[in-house]
Each structure stands twice: as structure tokens, then as C-alpha cells.
Write a protein that holds these residues in place. Sequence first.
Motif, PDB file in Angstrom:
ATOM      1  N   ILE A 119     -15.357  14.195  -9.690  1.00  0.00           N
ATOM      2  CA  ILE A 119     -16.343  13.308  -9.035  1.00  0.00           C
ATOM      3  C   ILE A 119     -17.693  13.385  -9.746  1.00  0.00           C
ATOM      4  O   ILE A 119     -18.517  12.487  -9.611  1.00  0.00           O
ATOM      5  CB  ILE A 119     -16.505  13.581  -7.517  1.00  0.00           C
TER       6      ILE A 119
ATOM      7  N   PHE B  79     -11.590   4.791   1.561  1.00  0.00           N
ATOM      8  CA  PHE B  79     -11.695   3.940   2.759  1.00  0.00           C
ATOM      9  C   PHE B  79     -10.897   4.517   3.930  1.00  0.00           C
ATOM     10  O   PHE B  79     -11.426   4.696   5.025  1.00  0.00           O
ATOM     11  CB  PHE B  79     -11.195   2.528   2.412  1.00  0.00           C
TER      12      PHE B  79
ATOM     13  N   PHE C  62      -5.027  -3.650   7.448  1.00  0.00           N
ATOM     14  CA  PHE C  62      -6.282  -3.074   7.914  1.00  0.00           C
ATOM     15  C   PHE C  62      -7.192  -4.227   8.318  1.00  0.00           C
ATOM     16  O   PHE C  62      -7.413  -5.174   7.537  1.00  0.00           O
ATOM     17  CB  PHE C  62      -6.971  -2.265   6.814  1.00  0.00           C
TER      18      PHE C  62
ATOM     19  N   TYR D 107     -10.091  -5.869   6.108  1.00  0.00           N
ATOM     20  CA  TYR D 107      -9.754  -6.717   4.963  1.00  0.00           C
ATOM     21  C   TYR D 107      -9.208  -8.087   5.372  1.00  0.00           C
ATOM     22  O   TYR D 107      -9.245  -9.026   4.579  1.00  0.00           O
ATOM     23  CB  TYR D 107      -8.701  -6.034   4.088  1.00  0.00           C
TER      24      TYR D 107
ATOM     25  N   GLU E 146       0.457   5.698   1.736  1.00  0.00           N
ATOM     26  CA  GLU E 146       1.170   4.426   1.930  1.00  0.00           C
ATOM     27  C   GLU E 146       0.244   3.492   2.691  1.00  0.00           C
ATOM     28  O   GLU E 146      -0.413   2.670   2.121  1.00  0.00           O
ATOM     29  CB  GLU E 146       2.490   4.670   2.668  1.00  0.00           C
TER      30      GLU E 146
ATOM     31  N   THR F 134     -12.597  10.863   0.243  1.00  0.00           N
ATOM     32  CA  THR F 134     -13.821  10.051   0.265  1.00  0.00           C
ATOM     33  C   THR F 134     -13.524   8.551   0.273  1.00  0.00           C
ATOM     34  O   THR F 134     -14.444   7.738   0.260  1.00  0.00           O
ATOM     35  CB  THR F 134     -14.728  10.356  -0.953  1.00  0.00           C
TER      36      THR F 134
ATOM     37  N   LEU G  97      -6.463  17.214  -9.667  1.00  0.00           N
ATOM     38  CA  LEU G  97      -5.033  16.873  -9.603  1.00  0.00           C
ATOM     39  C   LEU G  97      -4.335  17.279 -10.900  1.00  0.00           C
ATOM     40  O   LEU G  97      -3.115  17.412 -10.944  1.00  0.00           O
ATOM     41  CB  LEU G  97      -4.862  15.371  -9.356  1.00  0.00           C
TER      42      LEU G  97
ATOM     43  N   HIS H 175      -3.716   4.753  -7.915  1.00  0.00           N
ATOM     44  CA  HIS H 175      -3.420   6.133  -8.336  1.00  0.00           C
ATOM     45  C   HIS H 175      -2.198   6.711  -7.627  1.00  0.00           C
ATOM     46  O   HIS H 175      -2.112   7.926  -7.427  1.00  0.00           O
ATOM     47  CB  HIS H 175      -4.648   7.020  -8.121  1.00  0.00           C
ATOM     48  N   ILE H 176      -1.288   5.848  -7.263  1.00  0.00           N
ATOM     49  CA  ILE H 176      -0.086   6.297  -6.537  1.00  0.00           C
ATOM     50  C   ILE H 176       0.679   7.323  -7.373  1.00  0.00           C
ATOM     51  O   ILE H 176       1.126   8.354  -6.852  1.00  0.00           O
ATOM     52  CB  ILE H 176       0.817   5.083  -6.194  1.00  0.00           C
TER      53      ILE H 176
HETATM   54  N1  LIG Z   1      -3.077  -1.745   5.021  1.00  0.00           N
HETATM   55  C1  LIG Z   1      -4.049  -2.247   4.305  1.00  0.00           C
HETATM   56  O1  LIG Z   1      -4.583  -3.321   4.616  1.00  0.00           O
HETATM   57  C2  LIG Z   1      -4.543  -1.490   3.109  1.00  0.00           C
HETATM   58  C3  LIG Z   1      -5.727  -1.880   2.485  1.00  0.00           C
HETATM   59  C4  LIG Z   1      -6.181  -1.119   1.415  1.00  0.00           C
HETATM   60  C5  LIG Z   1      -5.462  -0.028   0.973  1.00  0.00           C
HETATM   61  N2  LIG Z   1      -4.297   0.311   1.585  1.00  0.00           N
HETATM   62  C6  LIG Z   1      -3.527   1.482   1.129  1.00  0.00           C
HETATM   63  O2  LIG Z   1      -4.209   2.637   1.599  1.00  0.00           O
HETATM   64  C7  LIG Z   1      -4.119   3.691   0.642  1.00  0.00           C
HETATM   65  C8  LIG Z   1      -5.526   4.216   0.333  1.00  0.00           C
HETATM   66  O3  LIG Z   1      -6.314   3.146  -0.136  1.00  0.00           O
HETATM   67  P1  LIG Z   1      -7.907   3.139  -0.021  1.00  0.00           P
HETATM   68  O4  LIG Z   1      -8.329   1.708  -0.074  1.00  0.00           O
HETATM   69  O5  LIG Z   1      -8.332   3.979   1.140  1.00  0.00           O
HETATM   70  O6  LIG Z   1      -8.296   3.829  -1.389  1.00  0.00           O
HETATM   71  P2  LIG Z   1      -9.717   3.921  -2.104  1.00  0.00           P
HETATM   72  O7  LIG Z   1     -10.791   3.957  -1.088  1.00  0.00           O
HETATM   73  O8  LIG Z   1      -9.805   2.874  -3.159  1.00  0.00           O
HETATM   74  O9  LIG Z   1      -9.599   5.313  -2.891  1.00  0.00           O
HETATM   75  C9  LIG Z   1      -9.124   6.463  -2.251  1.00  0.00           C
HETATM   76  C10 LIG Z   1      -9.429   7.694  -3.044  1.00  0.00           C
HETATM   77  O10 LIG Z   1      -8.629   7.799  -4.216  1.00  0.00           O
HETATM   78  C11 LIG Z   1      -9.215   8.820  -5.006  1.00  0.00           C
HETATM   79  N3  LIG Z   1      -9.317   8.434  -6.409  1.00  0.00           N
HETATM   80  C12 LIG Z   1     -10.020   7.425  -6.930  1.00  0.00           C
HETATM   81  N4  LIG Z   1      -9.926   7.450  -8.277  1.00  0.00           N
HETATM   82  C13 LIG Z   1      -9.145   8.496  -8.589  1.00  0.00           C
HETATM   83  C14 LIG Z   1      -8.678   9.032  -9.812  1.00  0.00           C
HETATM   84  N5  LIG Z   1      -9.035   8.517 -10.993  1.00  0.00           N
HETATM   85  N6  LIG Z   1      -7.856  10.090  -9.760  1.00  0.00           N
HETATM   86  C15 LIG Z   1      -7.507  10.605  -8.594  1.00  0.00           C
HETATM   87  N7  LIG Z   1      -7.938  10.146  -7.391  1.00  0.00           N
HETATM   88  C16 LIG Z   1      -8.747   9.098  -7.403  1.00  0.00           C
HETATM   89  C17 LIG Z   1     -10.636   9.042  -4.505  1.00  0.00           C
HETATM   90  O11 LIG Z   1     -10.640  10.228  -3.709  1.00  0.00           O
HETATM   91  P3  LIG Z   1     -11.570  11.507  -3.963  1.00  0.00           P
HETATM   92  O12 LIG Z   1     -12.603  11.115  -4.978  1.00  0.00           O
HETATM   93  O13 LIG Z   1     -12.119  11.817  -2.634  1.00  0.00           O
HETATM   94  O14 LIG Z   1     -10.653  12.541  -4.471  1.00  0.00           O
HETATM   95  C18 LIG Z   1     -10.836   7.829  -3.623  1.00  0.00           C
HETATM   96  O15 LIG Z   1     -11.802   8.013  -2.648  1.00  0.00           O
HETATM   97  C19 LIG Z   1      -3.362   3.123  -0.563  1.00  0.00           C
HETATM   98  O16 LIG Z   1      -2.016   3.546  -0.510  1.00  0.00           O
HETATM   99  C20 LIG Z   1      -3.466   1.620  -0.384  1.00  0.00           C
HETATM  100  O17 LIG Z   1      -2.344   0.938  -0.934  1.00  0.00           O
HETATM  101  C21 LIG Z   1      -3.846  -0.375   2.648  1.00  0.00           C
END
Ligand SMILES: NC(=O)c1ccc[n+]([C@@H]2O[C@H](COP(=O)([O-])OP(=O)(O)OC[C@H]3O[C@@H](n4cnc5c(N)ncnc54)[C@H](OP(=O)(O)O)[C@@H]3O)[C@@H](O)[C@H]2O)c1
Length: 307
Positions: free
Chosen positions: A38, A14, A155, A158, A111, A12, A63, A87-88
Motif C-alpha cells: 500500500i 468497497f 450491490f 452500483y 465472490e 480497504t 500476498l 485480482h481473483i
Molecule cells: N455484487 C456486486 O454488485 C459487485 C460489485 C462490485 C464488486 N463485486 C465483487 O466483490 C468483490 C470485491 O470487489 P470490490 O469492489 O470490493 O473490490 P475493490 O474495492 O476494487 O478492491 C478490493 C481490495 O483489493 C485489494 N487489492 C487491490 N489491488 C491489489 C493488488 N494489486 N494486489 C492485491 N490486492 C489488491 C485491495 O485491498 P488492500 O489494499 O486492503 O489489501 C482493495 O482494497 C469482487 O469479487 C467483485 O467481483 C460485486
Amino acid sequence: MEKSKVLVVGGTGFIGRRLIAASLAQGHPTFILMRPEIGLDVDKLQTLLSFKAKGARLVEASLDDHAGLVAAVKQVDVVVSALSGTHIRSQHKLVEAIKEAGNVKRFLPSEFGTDPSRMGHALEPGRAIFNEKMELRRAIEAASIPHTYISANCFAAYFCPNLAQIGTLLPPKDKVRVYGDGNVKVIFVDEDDAATYTIKSLDDPRTLNKTIYLRPPENILSQNDLIAKWEKLSGNVLEKIFIPVDEFLSSMKDMDFGGQIVMGHFYHFFYEGCLSNFDIGEDGAEATLLWPDVAYTRMDDYMKRYL
Ligand SMILES: NC(=O)c1ccc[n+]([C@@H]2O[C@H](COP(=O)([O-])OP(=O)(O)OC[C@H]3O[C@@H](n4cnc5c(N)ncnc54)[C@H](OP(=O)(O)O)[C@@H]3O)[C@@H](O)[C@H]2O)c1
């Protein structure tokens, strides 16, 4: 060849939502981990149900529930994690489940950014996230789990339409802060394209145990290039305020923890050039060369949405 069955964890989020859409679009039987945690988050549930309506299967497991995770993983061939940057470490539980299940042909940990193996020198406190991603890589490799790491660079949402301004996602109206001389090359990727390339990598033998870098050639741009593109699109010439590196770094000191992480990333991208200042070696490959059929989004087109 039959498409592998894919389990998306963190679906769910980004990038997670986009990975599910890409997986469905490319014809993979697509499973999504639905965490009971959730709870009352109605938007998350509605998002999951909307993917179910499009053909995805929801698999319920926490998890923290090892047996449930193993059962979920056993239903698929590939696991793609898109857990948030905070949450890595939770992904070590996923590694344990994949190890026990023993059937997974490919694991992609969360990643999707800068290659952490090149960020051992990164500024604190942001370095901690790169370190956590590296610890996870070591656990994956120690367990001999077949894997692919995706280095997606910036991305676009951002970093691009805001012309790399900190604290906003919208284009500036009259002034723009320029890092250094603004000429360092940065790499921008439409996040939908990042998901498309990621899903393309799953069944591709060329990506096994490799890092795949997303470097769309026309999206390797300096901040000045980006500003010029926006000025041309908008017809609005912005006042440039050049920020020398010393001034930028000293302004970090007054920031809170989150702010310092963000500033550290901007320093590495826009002053140091950490995304573009190396050649991809034998352990990696570049996505647009592997899949030239993907018509990736150019940043001019991306920014048109913000006019
Ligand atoms: N390249 C870039 O510019 C860029 C920018 C942002 C992020 N990133 C990277 O992309 C990856 C994903 O980031 P994102 O921004 O897509 O993440 P996000 O939207 O903040 O969160 C992704 C998912 O993590 C899960 N989550 C949240 N809280 C949790 C918890 N307490 N326990 C377990 N799971 C939990 C949820 O999934 P569910 O509720 O669906 O299980 C949530 O939808 C990361 O590795 C980040 O470093 C890269």
C-alpha cells in the motif's frame, strides 16, 4: 459459543470495509491483512488505522510472502477475502497459505456477485472473471478447505439509485434507458447487509461448503419496479427509452474492454434474468431464510439518500 477469529483480506476495498465493520459489530476478534504494497496510499493506511482504533488487529504481510501469509492465517479461524475482481487469481496464494497452515475452519473467497457456477455461458470478455472464480473454487475444493461462497447479487450502490443506467451512479433527471420491456426480475442488496449476512455465515454449520444466495424478497425487483419507486419518491416522471436486446448487444462492439465487461453483466442481469431465473438447490441456501432476524434495507429506503 465463542466467536471465531476472522482475517479479512482486501479490507480497504468497497465490500472489505463493510466486512470488517460487520465482523467487529458481531463481536468477532477481527484481523486485517495490511499489505506493505500500500506504500504511500495514505487513505488506505488511515482506513486501516481507523479499524485498529475500533479494535481490529493489523497483520502485516504481502500476498507474495508465503511464510508471512501462513503466519497471518495461523492467527485466525476464518479467512474472508474481498480482493477486487481484477485480482481473483492472487487468491491462489491465499489457498496455498491456508493449506499449509492447516487450521482454517472456513474460507470465503472473494465472490459477492453472480454465482460463477451458473455463468459458463456468459458473454466475453466478462466470462473470464467468472472462470477465474471457478478455478479458485476448484483449488479450494481440491485442497479440502472448508468454505462458503456468497452470491450477493447486485450491490445497490452500483445498480439501484442510478436505475441501472450505465456510466453513472446517480439517478437520471429526465430520461431513463429501459432494458427490453423492463420486466425481468433482478435482485438488489444493500452492501452493508451483504456484509452482515456474510459474517453471520462464518460460524453457522448450515453454510458449510454451501453457496449462500442473498435474495431479500422485497428487493427482487424489475427495472420498471425500480423506476416506479424512484418516480414516487422524487415526484419526477421520467421519459422511458426502451432498448431492444439486439440494439443493446450491437452497441457493445464499439466499447473498450472494461465497457464490454460492464455491458455483459447488464445483459445477463436485465435481459436474461440470470440472478433470479433459477431455484436454489441442495448445494445452497438463502440468507434471509437463514437469518430472518436481520432487518434488511428495502430499496425505497436506500434510494431516499439520493433525494
Ligand atoms: N455484487 C456486486 O454488485 C459487485 C460489485 C462490485 C464488486 N463485486 C465483487 O466483490 C468483490 C470485491 O470487489 P470490490 O469492489 O470490493 O473490490 P475493490 O474495492 O476494487 O478492491 C478490493 C481490495 O483489493 C485489494 N487489492 C487491490 N489491488 C491489489 C493488488 N494489486 N494486489 C492485491 N490486492 C489488491 C485491495 O485491498 P488492500 O489494499 O486492503 O489489501 C482493495 O482494497 C469482487 O469479487 C467483485 O467481483 C460485486
